[in-house]
Write a protein that holds these residues in place. Sequence first.
Motif, PDB file in Angstrom:
ATOM      1  N   LEU A  24       0.806  -1.222   0.000  1.00 50.54           N
ATOM      2  CA  LEU A  24       0.000   0.000   0.000  1.00 50.54           C
ATOM      3  C   LEU A  24       0.841   1.274   0.000  1.00 50.54           C
ATOM      4  CD1 LEU A  24      -2.863  -0.971   2.482  1.00 50.54           C
ATOM      5  CD2 LEU A  24      -3.019  -0.706  -0.004  1.00 50.54           C
ATOM      6  N   TRP A  25       1.975   1.259   0.701  1.00 52.41           N
ATOM      7  CA  TRP A  25       2.735   2.493   0.896  1.00 52.41           C
ATOM      8  C   TRP A  25       3.929   2.658  -0.032  1.00 52.41           C
ATOM      9  CZ3 TRP A  25       0.850   6.512   3.255  1.00 52.41           C
ATOM     10  CH2 TRP A  25      -0.176   6.326   4.171  1.00 52.41           C
ATOM     11  N   SER A  26       4.593   1.582  -0.442  1.00 50.71           N
ATOM     12  CA  SER A  26       5.820   1.719  -1.242  1.00 50.71           C
ATOM     13  C   SER A  26       5.619   2.431  -2.579  1.00 50.71           C
ATOM     14  CB  SER A  26       6.496   0.360  -1.447  1.00 50.71           C
ATOM     15  OG  SER A  26       5.663  -0.530  -2.145  1.00 50.71           O
ATOM     16  N   PRO A  27       4.462   2.338  -3.243  1.00 51.88           N
ATOM     17  CA  PRO A  27       4.311   3.078  -4.496  1.00 51.88           C
ATOM     18  C   PRO A  27       4.383   4.602  -4.322  1.00 51.88           C
ATOM     19  CG  PRO A  27       2.659   1.352  -4.355  1.00 51.88           C
ATOM     20  CD  PRO A  27       3.325   1.435  -3.014  1.00 51.88           C
ATOM     21  N   HIS A  28       4.221   5.089  -3.099  1.00 49.50           N
ATOM     22  CA  HIS A  28       4.232   6.529  -2.845  1.00 49.50           C
ATOM     23  C   HIS A  28       5.626   7.072  -2.528  1.00 49.50           C
ATOM     24  CE1 HIS A  28      -0.101   6.460  -2.957  1.00 49.50           C
ATOM     25  NE2 HIS A  28      -0.083   5.447  -2.109  1.00 49.50           N
ATOM     26  N   VAL A  29       6.637   6.193  -2.507  1.00 51.05           N
ATOM     27  CA  VAL A  29       8.004   6.631  -2.211  1.00 51.05           C
ATOM     28  C   VAL A  29       8.592   7.316  -3.438  1.00 51.05           C
ATOM     29  CG1 VAL A  29      10.327   5.862  -1.583  1.00 51.05           C
ATOM     30  CG2 VAL A  29       8.332   4.838  -0.483  1.00 51.05           C
ATOM     31  N   ALA A  30       9.115   8.512  -3.228  1.00 47.02           N
ATOM     32  CA  ALA A  30       9.682   9.316  -4.320  1.00 47.02           C
ATOM     33  C   ALA A  30      10.966   8.682  -4.841  1.00 47.02           C
ATOM     34  CB  ALA A  30       9.978  10.727  -3.820  1.00 47.02           C
ATOM     35  N   ARG A  31      11.330   9.019  -6.073  1.00 40.62           N
ATOM     36  CA  ARG A  31      12.634   8.601  -6.606  1.00 40.62           C
ATOM     37  C   ARG A  31      13.724   9.160  -5.700  1.00 40.62           C
ATOM     38  NH1 ARG A  31      13.311   7.183 -12.216  1.00 40.62           N
ATOM     39  NH2 ARG A  31      11.288   6.707 -13.070  1.00 40.62           N
ATOM     40  N   GLY A  32      14.657   8.306  -5.338  1.00 45.03           N
ATOM     41  CA  GLY A  32      15.717   8.700  -4.410  1.00 45.03           C
ATOM     42  C   GLY A  32      15.307   8.570  -2.952  1.00 45.03           C
ATOM     43  N   GLY A  33      14.017   8.263  -2.689  1.00 51.52           N
ATOM     44  CA  GLY A  33      13.518   8.105  -1.324  1.00 51.52           C
ATOM     45  C   GLY A  33      13.862   6.740  -0.755  1.00 51.52           C
ATOM     46  N   TRP A  34      13.598   6.588   0.517  1.00 51.03           N
ATOM     47  CA  TRP A  34      13.968   5.371   1.245  1.00 51.03           C
ATOM     48  C   TRP A  34      12.751   4.679   1.840  1.00 51.03           C
ATOM     49  CZ3 TRP A  34      18.837   3.294   1.797  1.00 51.03           C
ATOM     50  CH2 TRP A  34      19.907   4.092   1.354  1.00 51.03           C
ATOM     51  N   VAL A  35      12.799   3.354   1.882  1.00 47.70           N
ATOM     52  CA  VAL A  35      11.862   2.530   2.641  1.00 47.70           C
ATOM     53  C   VAL A  35      12.683   1.853   3.733  1.00 47.70           C
ATOM     54  CG1 VAL A  35      10.321   0.526   2.613  1.00 47.70           C
ATOM     55  CG2 VAL A  35      10.387   2.074   0.647  1.00 47.70           C
ATOM     56  N   VAL A  36      12.216   1.948   4.964  1.00 48.39           N
ATOM     57  CA  VAL A  36      12.858   1.269   6.091  1.00 48.39           C
ATOM     58  C   VAL A  36      11.839   0.294   6.654  1.00 48.39           C
ATOM     59  CG1 VAL A  36      13.944   1.522   8.346  1.00 48.39           C
ATOM     60  CG2 VAL A  36      14.239   3.308   6.604  1.00 48.39           C
ATOM     61  N   ILE A  37      12.176  -0.979   6.660  1.00 53.21           N
ATOM     62  CA  ILE A  37      11.282  -2.002   7.183  1.00 53.21           C
ATOM     63  C   ILE A  37      11.849  -2.497   8.504  1.00 53.21           C
ATOM     64  CG2 ILE A  37      10.229  -4.258   6.778  1.00 53.21           C
ATOM     65  CD1 ILE A  37      10.333  -3.601   3.774  1.00 53.21           C
ATOM     66  N   ASP A  38      11.135  -2.149   9.566  1.00 52.95           N
ATOM     67  CA  ASP A  38      11.561  -2.530  10.917  1.00 52.95           C
ATOM     68  C   ASP A  38      11.327  -4.026  11.139  1.00 52.95           C
ATOM     69  OD1 ASP A  38      12.375  -2.326  13.575  1.00 52.95           O
ATOM     70  OD2 ASP A  38      11.282  -0.461  13.866  1.00 52.95           O
ATOM     71  N   ASP A  39      12.096  -4.609  12.032  1.00 54.51           N
ATOM     72  CA  ASP A  39      11.994  -6.024  12.412  1.00 54.51           C
ATOM     73  C   ASP A  39      12.292  -6.974  11.253  1.00 54.51           C
ATOM     74  OD1 ASP A  39      11.345  -5.361  15.067  1.00 54.51           O
ATOM     75  OD2 ASP A  39       9.254  -5.080  14.499  1.00 54.51           O
ATOM     76  N   TYR A  40      13.098  -6.515  10.287  1.00 54.34           N
ATOM     77  CA  TYR A  40      13.506  -7.368   9.171  1.00 54.34           C
ATOM     78  C   TYR A  40      14.265  -8.582   9.689  1.00 54.34           C
ATOM     79  CZ  TYR A  40      15.757  -8.775   4.802  1.00 54.34           C
ATOM     80  OH  TYR A  40      16.203  -9.481   3.715  1.00 54.34           O
ATOM     81  N   ASN A  41      15.110  -8.375  10.668  1.00 60.27           N
ATOM     82  CA  ASN A  41      15.871  -9.475  11.286  1.00 60.27           C
ATOM     83  C   ASN A  41      15.263  -9.827  12.644  1.00 60.27           C
ATOM     84  OD1 ASN A  41      17.849  -9.812   9.251  1.00 60.27           O
ATOM     85  ND2 ASN A  41      18.867  -7.966   9.970  1.00 60.27           N
ATOM     86  N   TRP A  42      13.978 -10.120  12.670  1.00 55.39           N
ATOM     87  CA  TRP A  42      13.254 -10.412  13.898  1.00 55.39           C
ATOM     88  C   TRP A  42      13.325 -11.896  14.182  1.00 55.39           C
ATOM     89  CZ3 TRP A  42       7.588 -11.467  14.835  1.00 55.39           C
ATOM     90  CH2 TRP A  42       7.219 -11.167  16.149  1.00 55.39           C
ATOM     91  N   ARG A  43      13.716 -12.270  15.372  1.00 51.42           N
ATOM     92  CA  ARG A  43      13.933 -13.688  15.671  1.00 51.42           C
ATOM     93  C   ARG A  43      12.659 -14.492  15.894  1.00 51.42           C
ATOM     94  NH1 ARG A  43      16.797 -13.326  21.523  1.00 51.42           N
ATOM     95  NH2 ARG A  43      16.266 -11.151  21.701  1.00 51.42           N
ATOM     96  N   TYR A  44      11.525 -13.835  16.037  1.00 52.14           N
ATOM     97  CA  TYR A  44      10.291 -14.548  16.356  1.00 52.14           C
ATOM     98  C   TYR A  44       9.370 -14.758  15.150  1.00 52.14           C
ATOM     99  CZ  TYR A  44      11.881 -13.401  21.007  1.00 52.14           C
ATOM    100  OH  TYR A  44      12.638 -13.281  22.135  1.00 52.14           O
TER     101      TYR A  44
END
Length: 109
Positions: A24-44
């Motif tokens: 839903l949200w990634s298409p709204h990221v501008a060129r050169g913008g960043w996406v940060v996905i928290d808990d990518y390395n989540w152990r659970y």
Amino acid sequence: MGQIALLHIDGNRDRAAAEEDVLLWSPHVARGGWVVIDDYNWRYGDGPKQAGDALLERWGEGAARAFAAGDCLFIQRAGACDRLTQPRRNLALNSFLYRDRHDRQQRYG
């Protein structure tokens, strides 16, 4: 709706919920913008990891760079100049940080 320069996704860690947030949200990221996905390395669980990996695959050449730091995945969307002036980087997360540091050492000594 305007363009997003920095999208930080820190939501439900369930796979379906994490994928929905990214879709839903990634298409709204501008060129050169960043996406940060928290808990990518989540152990659970791996919902955020699967959502982040799917975004990297979907963006393909549209991702300028990506790396994991702490428990987050950082993905920069390619800007107009990235495709013309920067060589394509292999987005394998396990070697990105080393190569990026090595590139800077070669460029700046």
